[in-house]
Design a protein around this motif. Structure first.
Motif, PDB file in Angstrom:
ATOM      1  N   HIS A  62       0.826  -1.206   0.000  1.00  0.00           N
ATOM      2  CA  HIS A  62       0.000   0.000   0.000  1.00  0.00           C
ATOM      3  C   HIS A  62       0.860   1.256   0.000  1.00  0.00           C
ATOM      4  O   HIS A  62       0.606   2.201  -0.747  1.00  0.00           O
ATOM      5  N   LYS A  80     -11.156   4.386  -4.965  1.00  0.00           N
ATOM      6  CA  LYS A  80     -11.268   2.959  -5.237  1.00  0.00           C
ATOM      7  C   LYS A  80     -12.668   2.589  -5.701  1.00  0.00           C
ATOM      8  O   LYS A  80     -12.848   1.693  -6.517  1.00  0.00           O
ATOM      9  N   TYR A  81     -13.664   3.278  -5.164  1.00  0.00           N
ATOM     10  CA  TYR A  81     -15.063   2.964  -5.501  1.00  0.00           C
ATOM     11  C   TYR A  81     -15.596   3.799  -6.647  1.00  0.00           C
ATOM     12  O   TYR A  81     -16.686   3.574  -7.121  1.00  0.00           O
ATOM     13  N   ARG A 124      -8.368   8.395  -1.080  1.00  0.00           N
ATOM     14  CA  ARG A 124      -7.917   7.197  -1.790  1.00  0.00           C
ATOM     15  C   ARG A 124      -8.988   6.114  -1.775  1.00  0.00           C
ATOM     16  O   ARG A 124      -9.226   5.454  -2.785  1.00  0.00           O
ATOM     17  N   ASN A 125      -9.665   5.943  -0.645  1.00  0.00           N
ATOM     18  CA  ASN A 125     -10.740   4.952  -0.555  1.00  0.00           C
ATOM     19  C   ASN A 125     -11.917   5.336  -1.439  1.00  0.00           C
ATOM     20  O   ASN A 125     -12.538   4.457  -2.039  1.00  0.00           O
TER      21      ASN A 125
END
Length: 75
Positions: free
Chosen positions: A37, A73-74, A69-70
Protein backbone atom coordinates in the motif's frame (compact mmCIF):
# COMPACT_ATOMS: atom_id res chain seq x y z
CA UNK A 1 38.50 -2.89 22.92
CA UNK A 2 35.54 -3.32 25.27
CA UNK A 3 32.69 -5.73 24.79
CA UNK A 4 29.34 -4.58 26.10
CA UNK A 5 27.91 -7.71 27.71
CA UNK A 6 24.40 -6.28 27.98
CA UNK A 7 24.43 -5.46 24.26
CA UNK A 8 25.58 -8.96 23.38
CA UNK A 9 22.84 -10.49 25.55
CA UNK A 10 20.15 -8.31 23.94
CA UNK A 11 21.48 -9.15 20.48
CA UNK A 12 21.28 -12.88 21.21
CA UNK A 13 17.71 -12.51 22.54
CA UNK A 14 16.72 -10.56 19.46
CA UNK A 15 18.19 -13.16 17.11
CA UNK A 16 16.42 -15.93 19.05
CA UNK A 17 13.10 -14.08 18.74
CA UNK A 18 13.59 -13.49 15.03
CA UNK A 19 14.52 -17.12 14.34
CA UNK A 20 11.66 -18.56 16.42
CA UNK A 21 8.61 -19.95 14.69
CA UNK A 22 6.49 -17.02 15.86
CA UNK A 23 9.09 -14.53 14.69
CA UNK A 24 9.23 -16.06 11.23
CA UNK A 25 5.43 -15.94 10.92
CA UNK A 26 5.36 -12.31 12.10
CA UNK A 27 7.98 -11.31 9.53
CA UNK A 28 6.10 -13.05 6.73
CA UNK A 29 2.81 -11.43 7.69
CA UNK A 30 4.37 -7.99 8.08
CA UNK A 31 5.97 -8.11 4.65
CA UNK A 32 2.66 -8.92 3.01
CA UNK A 33 0.36 -6.47 4.77
CA UNK A 34 1.39 -2.85 4.44
CA UNK A 35 4.40 -2.40 2.21
CA UNK A 36 2.39 -2.78 -0.96
CA UNK A 37 0.00 0.00 0.00
CA UNK A 38 2.73 2.48 0.91
CA UNK A 39 4.70 1.61 -2.20
CA UNK A 40 1.60 2.17 -4.30
CA UNK A 41 0.96 5.53 -2.62
CA UNK A 42 4.54 6.64 -3.19
CA UNK A 43 4.93 5.51 -6.78
CA UNK A 44 1.49 5.68 -8.37
CA UNK A 45 0.11 8.66 -6.47
CA UNK A 46 3.47 10.48 -6.21
CA UNK A 47 2.91 11.19 -2.51
CA UNK A 48 6.42 11.50 -1.09
CA UNK A 49 6.26 14.01 1.77
CA UNK A 50 3.84 15.66 4.10
CA UNK A 51 3.10 19.37 4.00
CA UNK A 52 3.00 19.69 7.79
CA UNK A 53 5.44 18.67 10.52
CA UNK A 54 3.59 18.15 13.81
CA UNK A 55 2.36 14.63 14.50
CA UNK A 56 -1.24 15.79 14.84
CA UNK A 57 -1.22 17.61 11.50
CA UNK A 58 0.55 14.76 9.71
CA UNK A 59 -2.06 12.36 11.09
CA UNK A 60 -4.89 14.57 9.84
CA UNK A 61 -3.27 15.03 6.44
CA UNK A 62 -2.77 11.31 5.98
CA UNK A 63 -6.31 10.51 7.11
CA UNK A 64 -7.68 12.95 4.52
CA UNK A 65 -5.47 11.35 1.90
CA UNK A 66 -6.63 7.86 2.93
CA UNK A 67 -10.29 8.90 2.77
CA UNK A 68 -9.76 10.32 -0.72
CA UNK A 69 -7.92 7.20 -1.79
CA UNK A 70 -10.74 4.95 -0.56
CA UNK A 71 -13.30 7.07 -2.39
CA UNK A 72 -11.24 6.76 -5.59
CA UNK A 73 -11.27 2.96 -5.24
CA UNK A 74 -15.06 2.96 -5.50
CA UNK A 75 -15.29 5.63 -8.17
Amino acid sequence: MKINERWEKLKEESNANIQSETGILNRQTRSIQTEGHFGDIKENEDFRRFNYRSAEKVYKEFMLYAIGRNIMKYH
